[in-house]
Design a protein around this motif. Structure first.
Motif, PDB file in Angstrom:
ATOM      1  N   UNK A 147      -5.465  14.541  25.246  1.00  8.31           N
ATOM      2  CA  UNK A 147      -4.809  15.768  25.665  1.00  8.31           C
ATOM      3  C   UNK A 147      -3.960  16.446  24.633  1.00  8.31           C
ATOM      4  N   UNK A 148      -3.670  15.817  23.555  1.00  5.26           N
ATOM      5  CA  UNK A 148      -2.864  16.474  22.551  1.00  5.26           C
ATOM      6  C   UNK A 148      -1.527  15.791  22.395  1.00  5.26           C
ATOM      7  N   UNK A 149      -0.571  16.546  21.929  1.00  2.00           N
ATOM      8  CA  UNK A 149       0.745  15.998  21.619  1.00  2.00           C
ATOM      9  C   UNK A 149       1.811  16.750  22.402  1.00  2.00           C
ATOM     10  N   UNK A 150       2.996  16.199  22.425  1.00  5.31           N
ATOM     11  CA  UNK A 150       4.133  16.868  23.055  1.00  5.31           C
ATOM     12  C   UNK A 150       3.941  17.058  24.550  1.00  5.31           C
ATOM     13  N   UNK A 151       4.537  18.115  25.088  1.00  4.37           N
ATOM     14  CA  UNK A 151       4.489  18.376  26.525  1.00  4.37           C
ATOM     15  C   UNK A 151       3.084  18.704  27.010  1.00  4.37           C
ATOM     16  N   UNK A 152       2.233  19.188  26.128  1.00  3.62           N
ATOM     17  CA  UNK A 152       0.879  19.563  26.530  1.00  3.62           C
ATOM     18  C   UNK A 152      -0.085  18.377  26.519  1.00  3.62           C
ATOM     19  N   UNK A 153       0.416  17.180  26.199  1.00  6.60           N
ATOM     20  CA  UNK A 153      -0.436  16.015  26.005  1.00  6.60           C
ATOM     21  C   UNK A 153      -1.442  15.812  27.132  1.00  6.60           C
ATOM     22  N   UNK A 154      -1.019  15.852  28.353  1.00  7.02           N
ATOM     23  CA  UNK A 154      -1.946  15.616  29.465  1.00  7.02           C
ATOM     24  C   UNK A 154      -1.959  16.795  30.423  1.00  7.02           C
ATOM     25  N   UNK A 155      -1.751  17.960  29.904  1.00  2.51           N
ATOM     26  CA  UNK A 155      -1.578  19.114  30.772  1.00  2.51           C
ATOM     27  C   UNK A 155      -2.869  19.782  31.231  1.00  2.51           C
ATOM     28  N   UNK A 156      -3.995  19.391  30.696  1.00  2.00           N
ATOM     29  CA  UNK A 156      -5.262  19.983  31.136  1.00  2.00           C
ATOM     30  C   UNK A 156      -6.311  18.892  31.180  1.00  2.00           C
ATOM     31  N   UNK A 157      -6.926  18.732  32.337  1.00  2.00           N
ATOM     32  CA  UNK A 157      -7.924  17.672  32.431  1.00  2.00           C
ATOM     33  C   UNK A 157      -9.193  18.053  31.680  1.00  2.00           C
ATOM     34  N   UNK A 158     -10.015  17.046  31.444  1.00  2.00           N
ATOM     35  CA  UNK A 158     -11.221  17.206  30.639  1.00  2.00           C
ATOM     36  C   UNK A 158     -12.156  18.265  31.217  1.00  2.00           C
TER      37      UNK A 158
END
Length: 172
Positions: free
Chosen positions: A36-47
């Motif tokens: 998901x990325x880094x920081x607050x956006x790490x898991x903010x959008x599912x695949x």
């Protein structure tokens, strides 16, 4: 298409075992982090959302059937996955320009901005994970992973295998 015994016995079984193990570990790690990325956006959008938004961004507006066919999934799955994206304003449903009864899915301005935020975060993650790699190593890995994914996709769709070749690597 099932592999023949001759095909797998002609290859190094230890290497095939190591490969399947590393693919399994990768799948587990990818699911754990959702890449998901880094920081607050790490898991903010599912695949599923990421792949749908990415496809609409790259290929433009399209109907559910075309989107499903392009992704190799069922139309009902796309319909189910798109519903929350429409509800949150990331995707717009519009009438088909030639057939007003048909629905076309289109990335909204909000969806495009959100997708770019997630892409930026995921780019940062890829940079961190491959920090010690050379540019050639990153390119080779991406080329081989693209080829691997294409072979899996072809196998699932029943498409005959292609001769080995280098595929173009998406830049964004």
């Amino acid at each position: 298409m099932p592999s023949s015994p001759d095909m797998t016995t002609a290859l190094d079984p230890g290497l095939l075992d190591a490969l399947q193990h590393q693919v399994a570990v990768f799948a587990r790690r990818a699911e754990q982090t959702r890449l998901g990325g880094t920081g607050q956006l790490r898991t903010s959008m599912d695949r599923a959302a990421y792949l749908l938004l990415n496809r609409l961004d790259r290929e433009g507006p399209m109907g559910v059937k075309a989107l499903a066919a392009g992704m190799g999934i069922d139309s009902s799955t796309v319909t189910r996955q798109v519903a929350p994206l429409v509800d949150t304003g990331l995707v717009k449903r519009t009438s088909h320009p030639e057939d007003g009864r048909a629905v076309v899915l289109q990335l909204s301005a909000r969806g495009r901005a959100r997708l770019e935020e997630v892409r930026d975060s995921r780019r940062q993650l890829m940079a961190e994970v491959t920090e010690g790699w050379t540019p050639d190593e990153r390119e080779s890995f991406c080329t081989l992973l693209t080829r691997f994914n294409s072979a899996l996709s072809a196998r699932q769709s029943g498409t005959p295998p292609h001769a080995p070749h280098t595929q173009s690597v998406p830049t964004s």
